[in-house]
Design a protein around this motif. Structure first.
Motif, mmCIF file in Angstrom:
data_model
loop_
_atom_site.group_PDB
_atom_site.id
_atom_site.type_symbol
_atom_site.label_atom_id
_atom_site.label_comp_id
_atom_site.label_asym_id
_atom_site.label_seq_id
_atom_site.Cartn_x
_atom_site.Cartn_y
_atom_site.Cartn_z
ATOM 1 N N ARG A 105 32.726 4.725 -4.785
ATOM 2 C CA ARG A 105 32.011 4.002 -3.719
ATOM 3 C C ARG A 105 31.352 2.741 -4.286
ATOM 4 O O ARG A 105 31.428 1.652 -3.698
ATOM 5 C CB ARG A 105 30.954 4.912 -3.089
ATOM 6 C CG ARG A 105 30.171 4.227 -1.951
ATOM 7 C CD ARG A 105 29.082 5.129 -1.399
ATOM 8 N NE ARG A 105 29.628 6.299 -0.729
ATOM 9 C CZ ARG A 105 29.529 7.551 -1.188
ATOM 10 N NH1 ARG A 105 28.882 7.784 -2.337
ATOM 11 N NH2 ARG A 105 30.049 8.546 -0.516
ATOM 12 N N THR A 106 30.715 2.892 -5.424
ATOM 13 C CA THR A 106 30.042 1.754 -6.043
ATOM 14 C C THR A 106 31.030 0.662 -6.416
ATOM 15 O O THR A 106 30.789 -0.537 -6.189
ATOM 16 C CB THR A 106 29.266 2.210 -7.290
ATOM 17 O OG1 THR A 106 28.365 3.266 -6.935
ATOM 18 C CG2 THR A 106 28.489 1.060 -7.906
ATOM 19 N N TYR A 107 32.150 1.065 -6.982
ATOM 20 C CA TYR A 107 33.170 0.087 -7.366
ATOM 21 C C TYR A 107 33.657 -0.682 -6.139
ATOM 22 O O TYR A 107 33.794 -1.919 -6.172
ATOM 23 C CB TYR A 107 34.335 0.796 -8.046
ATOM 24 C CG TYR A 107 35.397 -0.132 -8.569
ATOM 25 C CD1 TYR A 107 35.361 -0.599 -9.878
ATOM 26 C CD2 TYR A 107 36.439 -0.568 -7.751
ATOM 27 C CE1 TYR A 107 36.333 -1.472 -10.359
ATOM 28 C CE2 TYR A 107 37.408 -1.439 -8.217
ATOM 29 C CZ TYR A 107 37.351 -1.885 -9.517
ATOM 30 O OH TYR A 107 38.311 -2.763 -9.983
ATOM 31 N N ALA A 108 33.902 0.031 -5.043
ATOM 32 C CA ALA A 108 34.403 -0.617 -3.825
ATOM 33 C C ALA A 108 33.376 -1.584 -3.244
ATOM 34 O O ALA A 108 33.719 -2.695 -2.824
ATOM 35 C CB ALA A 108 34.786 0.445 -2.791
ATOM 36 N N VAL A 109 32.110 -1.181 -3.220
ATOM 37 C CA VAL A 109 31.055 -2.043 -2.685
ATOM 38 C C VAL A 109 30.930 -3.310 -3.529
ATOM 39 O O VAL A 109 30.851 -4.427 -3.007
ATOM 40 C CB VAL A 109 29.710 -1.287 -2.617
ATOM 41 C CG1 VAL A 109 28.564 -2.252 -2.323
ATOM 42 C CG2 VAL A 109 29.762 -0.191 -1.559
ATOM 43 N N GLN A 110 30.930 -3.141 -4.841
ATOM 44 C CA GLN A 110 30.795 -4.303 -5.717
ATOM 45 C C GLN A 110 31.964 -5.267 -5.549
ATOM 46 O O GLN A 110 31.786 -6.483 -5.496
ATOM 47 C CB GLN A 110 30.674 -3.839 -7.175
ATOM 48 C CG GLN A 110 30.130 -4.899 -8.127
ATOM 49 C CD GLN A 110 31.192 -5.889 -8.569
ATOM 50 O OE1 GLN A 110 32.381 -5.586 -8.563
ATOM 51 N NE2 GLN A 110 30.754 -7.094 -8.961
ATOM 52 N N ARG A 111 33.171 -4.725 -5.429
ATOM 53 C CA ARG A 111 34.342 -5.575 -5.248
ATOM 54 C C ARG A 111 34.299 -6.293 -3.891
ATOM 55 O O ARG A 111 34.680 -7.464 -3.784
ATOM 56 C CB ARG A 111 35.631 -4.745 -5.360
ATOM 57 C CG ARG A 111 36.044 -4.467 -6.798
ATOM 58 C CD ARG A 111 36.493 -5.741 -7.475
ATOM 59 N NE ARG A 111 37.053 -5.468 -8.790
ATOM 60 C CZ ARG A 111 36.524 -5.861 -9.930
ATOM 61 N NH1 ARG A 111 35.384 -6.529 -9.925
ATOM 62 N NH2 ARG A 111 37.103 -5.605 -11.074
ATOM 63 N N ALA A 112 33.847 -5.598 -2.862
ATOM 64 C CA ALA A 112 33.756 -6.220 -1.541
ATOM 65 C C ALA A 112 32.779 -7.386 -1.564
ATOM 66 O O ALA A 112 33.010 -8.430 -0.938
ATOM 67 C CB ALA A 112 33.328 -5.192 -0.500
ATOM 68 N N LEU A 113 31.689 -7.244 -2.292
ATOM 69 C CA LEU A 113 30.717 -8.331 -2.406
ATOM 70 C C LEU A 113 31.282 -9.485 -3.236
ATOM 71 O O LEU A 113 31.157 -10.658 -2.870
ATOM 72 C CB LEU A 113 29.430 -7.812 -3.042
ATOM 73 C CG LEU A 113 28.694 -6.727 -2.243
ATOM 74 C CD1 LEU A 113 27.525 -6.189 -3.040
ATOM 75 C CD2 LEU A 113 28.225 -7.288 -0.921
ATOM 76 N N GLN A 114 31.918 -9.139 -4.333
ATOM 77 C CA GLN A 114 32.464 -10.173 -5.202
ATOM 78 C C GLN A 114 33.570 -10.952 -4.514
ATOM 79 O O GLN A 114 33.713 -12.172 -4.701
ATOM 80 C CB GLN A 114 33.003 -9.528 -6.485
ATOM 81 C CG GLN A 114 33.699 -10.501 -7.421
ATOM 82 C CD GLN A 114 34.045 -9.868 -8.745
ATOM 83 O OE1 GLN A 114 33.188 -9.301 -9.405
ATOM 84 N NE2 GLN A 114 35.300 -9.949 -9.133
ATOM 85 N N ASN A 115 34.390 -10.275 -3.713
ATOM 86 C CA ASN A 115 35.557 -10.905 -3.089
ATOM 87 C C ASN A 115 35.321 -11.299 -1.635
ATOM 88 O O ASN A 115 36.267 -11.425 -0.862
ATOM 89 C CB ASN A 115 36.753 -9.951 -3.176
ATOM 90 C CG ASN A 115 37.170 -9.689 -4.604
ATOM 91 O OD1 ASN A 115 37.126 -10.577 -5.444
ATOM 92 N ND2 ASN A 115 37.553 -8.454 -4.897
ATOM 93 N N HIS A 116 34.051 -11.512 -1.276
ATOM 94 C CA HIS A 116 33.700 -11.806 0.109
ATOM 95 C C HIS A 116 34.474 -12.997 0.662
ATOM 96 O O HIS A 116 34.908 -12.997 1.818
ATOM 97 C CB HIS A 116 32.193 -12.067 0.194
ATOM 98 C CG HIS A 116 31.724 -12.458 1.566
ATOM 99 N ND1 HIS A 116 31.945 -11.671 2.674
ATOM 100 C CD2 HIS A 116 31.057 -13.548 2.004
ATOM 101 C CE1 HIS A 116 31.428 -12.257 3.740
ATOM 102 N NE2 HIS A 116 30.889 -13.399 3.361
ATOM 103 N N ASP A 117 34.693 -14.025 -0.161
ATOM 104 C CA ASP A 117 35.387 -15.223 0.291
ATOM 105 C C ASP A 117 36.871 -15.209 -0.053
ATOM 106 O O ASP A 117 37.578 -16.190 0.184
ATOM 107 C CB ASP A 117 34.732 -16.474 -0.320
ATOM 108 C CG ASP A 117 33.308 -16.672 0.183
ATOM 109 O OD1 ASP A 117 33.049 -16.306 1.342
ATOM 110 O OD2 ASP A 117 32.475 -17.179 -0.579
ATOM 111 N N ALA A 118 37.350 -14.109 -0.623
ATOM 112 C CA ALA A 118 38.769 -13.986 -0.973
ATOM 113 C C ALA A 118 39.555 -13.417 0.203
ATOM 114 O O ALA A 118 38.975 -12.885 1.152
ATOM 115 C CB ALA A 118 38.911 -13.084 -2.196
ATOM 116 N N PRO A 119 40.884 -13.474 0.168
ATOM 117 C CA PRO A 119 41.690 -12.961 1.283
ATOM 118 C C PRO A 119 41.585 -11.453 1.468
ATOM 119 O O PRO A 119 41.844 -10.946 2.555
ATOM 120 C CB PRO A 119 43.120 -13.365 0.903
ATOM 121 C CG PRO A 119 42.965 -14.495 -0.059
ATOM 122 C CD PRO A 119 41.708 -14.214 -0.797
#
Length: 467
Positions: free
Chosen positions: A189-203
């Motif tokens: 869950r933590t990994y997914a949340v962090q990636r979603a935040l990091q890739n907010h402006d990505a496709p």
């Protein structure tokens, strides 16, 4: 044939008519490690993020990349499929299957219910139905658009907790001890949340493969992992108030590797698995072939040497010299070239086996030079300065210029001795299993593998700064 100790022998030849004297000089290996997502080493990664605003109370919808390599695909469902445009307007409710094809101006959809063209479509099942692609069922919605090289991009828009139901049992056996599975759920869950935040402006936010986390839709869902996800719902791992990059791997071999981030420290990891130790033997031809496939043609390999990491428990790099060039391989790079299922982890040592051959290079030795060497006869250290040259049995005055010729190792194969499976950074899954079997809670497991962290409810996160 015999195992080499990477020693240099020196043949000293007098410039005048003196007897030949053989010396052996000690030569140290010269010092010369993602992904892309596949080849990146987590131990070398830093957190980078533009940051975004997170709204507590709103479900986090993840954008998971399922495919970007085909010009056409077929979408099924266990209900009618709602077809929506970019603005969310319902364009129709179609009978599945729906065929999608790459078109000049975007995406062409067709089914028995009709045909549509547009730049982007969203497909949603009725009620709480499931969409189907590539023989797998998925919760949430599908988004279709045209990507590079006239290939369709298929994303699964899915709520975080539903996403975890497809990830956790694919990453860890769901019938392992419950506390280990809970630790896995929180890390995922933590990994997914962090990636979603990091890739907010990505496709998109995440790959559906081990480039991020293995996600296989509803096909792997299991009551035991569903329970672990539900019992830890909303819990994430934070460091100084922000979610961590919660790397995890299969087995550490007894100790995890350190990453560049403060919470990814190297820790002991008691565990029992079939990956505790392993060995791989590679001929020089196999190594050269792997390098060529990776885009480096060094010709015939002539020399191999290693440099150790600071702890001396594994290599830091492998230096390879060939007839057409040289290369320095990090453990992660070598693992990628040979295969991650063959070289199971980046934690290994290297033995070099082969014979000896005379070097073609000569070096002058004058009577005023200080030379450290190892006797070819007795392997004792001697010095050459002004007075004598010794081979262990023969001693001669040194008044003139001498020449040294090296006797080099002629490697034939390298043997890798390692332990663990995976990149070795963060939580060891086999270590989590061992800790749970010995009474640890999921919180204790998490805090053992991620140093200085806290457990935070996702509803408490609010506004995010840079990660």
């Amino acid at each position: 044939m015999r195992r080499l100790r990477l020693l240099w022998f020196v043949l000293v030849i007098a410039a005048v008519s003196l007897p030949l004297t053989l010396l052996a000089g000690r030569s140290e290996g010269s010092e010369s490690m993602e992904i892309t997502r596949v080849d990146a080493d987590p131990a070398e990664q830093f957190a980078t993020s533009k940051g975004m605003r997170f709204y507590p109370g709103q479900p986090l919808i993840l954008r998971v990349l399922l495919s970007n390599s085909t010009p056409s695909l077929s979408i099924g469902a266990n209900s009618r499929i709602k077809v929506l445009d970019d603005a969310g307007r319902v364009l129709g409710e179609w009978v599945p299957p729906v065929r999608a094809d790459a078109a000049v101006d975007g995406v062409a959809l067709s089914s028995v219910s009709g045909k549509l063209r547009g730049k982007r479509f969203v497909l949603a099942p009725e009620r709480e139905g499931l969409l189907r692609w590539n023989k797998r069922d998925y919760r949430g919605e599908f988004a279709l658009s045209l990507g590079a090289n006239d290939r369709l991009v298929l994303l699964n828009h899915v709520e975080l907790e539903d996403y975890l139901r497809g990830v956790v049992p694919a990453e860890m056996p769901p019938l392992w001890p419950a506390e280990a599975v809970k630790a896995q759920a929180v890390a995922a869950r933590t990994y997914a949340v962090q990636r979603a935040l990091q890739n907010h402006d990505a496709p998109f936010d995440l790959y559906a493969s081990t480039a991020d986390q293995l996600y296989q839709g509803t096909g792997r869902e299991h009551p035991a992992s569903d329970a672990a996800i539900a019992e830890t719902r909303g819990k994430v791992i934070t460091y100084q108030g922000e979610p961590i990059i919660a790397y995890y791997h299969s087995a550490s071999g007894g100790r995890t590797r350190a990453g560049k981030l403060p919470y990814l420290a190297s820790v002991e990891s008691p565990e029992e698995s079939s990956h505790d130790s392993w060995q791989v033997e590679l001929s020089l031809e196999e190594l050269a072939s792997a390098l060529r496939k990776g885009g480096q043609d060094l010709g015939q390999i002539q020399m191999v040497s290693v440099s150790q990491d600071e702890g001396g428990l594994a290599i830091a790099a492998l230096q390879v010299r060939g007839s057409a060039g040289t290369s320095e391989l990090t453990p992660a790079r070598l693992r990628s070239l040979i295969g991650v299922s063959v070289v199971k982890s980046p934690s290994f040592t290297v033995d070099i086996e082969g014979g000896l051959a005379l070097s073609r290079e000569f070096r002058e030795i004058h009577h005023w030079m200080r030379v450290d060497a190892v006797s070819a006869y007795r392997e004792k250290e001697v010095k050459v300065r002004r007075c004598t040259v010794t081979s262990g049995k023969l001693t001669r005055p040194m008044y003139h210029t001498y020449y040294a010729v090296g006797v080099e190792q002629q490697p034939e194969r390298i043997i890798l001795h390692g332990g663990g499976y995976g990149h070795g950074v963060g939580m060891s899954q086999w270590g989590a299993k061992w800790m749970a079997e010995n009474g640890a809670t999921w919180e204790e497991i998490v805090k053992h593998y991620y140093s200085g962290v806290e457990i935070t409810d996702i509803s408490q996160l609010g506004t995010w700064g840079k990660l």
